[in-house]
Design an enzyme around this catalytic site. Structure first.
Site, short mmCIF file in Angstrom:
data_model
loop_
_atom_site.label_atom_id
_atom_site.label_comp_id
_atom_site.label_asym_id
_atom_site.label_seq_id
_atom_site.Cartn_x
_atom_site.Cartn_y
_atom_site.Cartn_z
CG ASP A 116 -29.66 38.69 80.93
OD1 ASP A 116 -29.83 39.66 80.16
OD2 ASP A 116 -28.64 38.56 81.64
CE LYS A 171 -26.79 35.83 83.45
NZ LYS A 171 -28.01 36.62 83.74
CE LYS A 219 -25.05 39.06 83.16
NZ LYS A 219 -26.42 39.63 83.12
#
Length: 299
Positions: A145, A208, A244
């Site tokens: 991430d 995300k 996400k």
């Protein structure tokens, strides 16, 4: 002075995206989706699915080898205590703890995710970011991430934004790359759309929302715009990219709302933990309580 061909390419991709930039329209659309569909998704089967989408996260300054090992043991013991329920999707830690999780984790099907690339600010040398990602993967991370470089983005230096993401993607090797847009800093539908398009065309495996650190976390409006961009990108390229939500997703009600938006925009094909994730810590206990009907403090 004319723009470079590279800048033209990135600007052209953004201009070609038909996703709305109207903040009021986005808010109205999200409200309509929830008004019409939230109730039908507010049930135990959805709660169980959502639990299985959690990236169970510990990102504290006080994290240590022993605390991360204990955190991982909680995931190991979950299957013994709740054998009828699916486990979380992943454990998310700082990159220096990837090897700890890899050593301690005993259950199958739970991925190891690491934040990387000078998380949460993305402020460092590109070489340092690439090295951090490479080391995380080498030490056991399945997923990475990273944060989109907001400095480059707000300067309009889209080529550098894309180059950094592309380099990080290559450093992941076979791992999956989640690009954090930090939507609380982007604030507008127009900015979230631009950041989404740049990330998608840089090879992101997931978009995300947030780090949950310096800026406001996930919002349903941001999720809606990101989902629309993912849908359009899939229709153009055939590449399915995940979504996400992270930062502030704490309650069962919060989780069901994100599920509802993604289901209505992207469809059933995205309702798997391969393409839908929730980054959280306290949410796990909240969902467990909703599933079993009593107070739970396992995580």
């Amino acid at each position: 002075m004319s723009e470079t061909p590279q800048t033209d390419k990135y600007t052209a991709a953004i201009q070609a995206c038909k996703v709305t930039e109207d903040d009021a329209a986005v808010a109205a659309d999200v409200k309509k989706i929830l008004d019409e569909h939230f109730a039908e998704n507010d049930n135990a089967d959805v709660y169980k699915f959502l639990f299985n989408t959690i990236d169970l996260t510990t990102l504290r300054s006080t994290d240590s080898q022993s605390s991360v090992a204990r955190f991982t043991e909680n995931v190991n013991s979950f299957e013994e205590l709740f054998p009828s329920l699916p486990n979380v999707a992943a454990i998310c830690v700082y990159p220096n703890f990837a090897a700890v999780v890899r050593t301690v984790l005993e259950v199958s099907g739970v991925k190891i995710a690491c934040v990387s690339g000078a998380f949460p600010s993305s402020q460092s040398f590109e070489e340092v970011k690439i090295a951090e990602t490479s080391l995380a993967v080498a030490n056991g991370a399945d997923e990475i991430d990273i944060v989109l470089n907001l400095g480059y983005f707000f300067d309009g230096d889209y080529e550098s934004v894309v180059d950094e993401i592309t380099e990080q993607k290559e450093a992941c090797r076979d791992g999956r790359l989640k690009v954090i847009l930090e939507t609380g800093a982007l604030t507008t539908a127009a900015n979230i759309k631009r950041a989404s398009v740049l990330s998608l065309y840089s090879g992101a495996d997931f978009l995300k929302t947030s780090t949950g650190k310096e800026y406001p976390g996930a919002s349903l409006e941001a999720a809606y715009i990101m989902a629309l961009c993912i849908k359009e990108y899939y229709e153009k390229t055939g590449n399915r990219v995940g979504f996400k939500a992270a930062g502030g997703v704490r309650t069962t009600e919060d989780a069901v709302k994100y599920y509802t938006v993604i289901k209505e925009v992207l469809g059933e094909e995205w309702l798997t933990n391969e393409y839908f994730r929730l980054g959280a810590s306290s949410l796990a206990n909240s969902l467990l309580e909703s599933i079993v009907g009593h107070s739970v403090n396992h995580f």
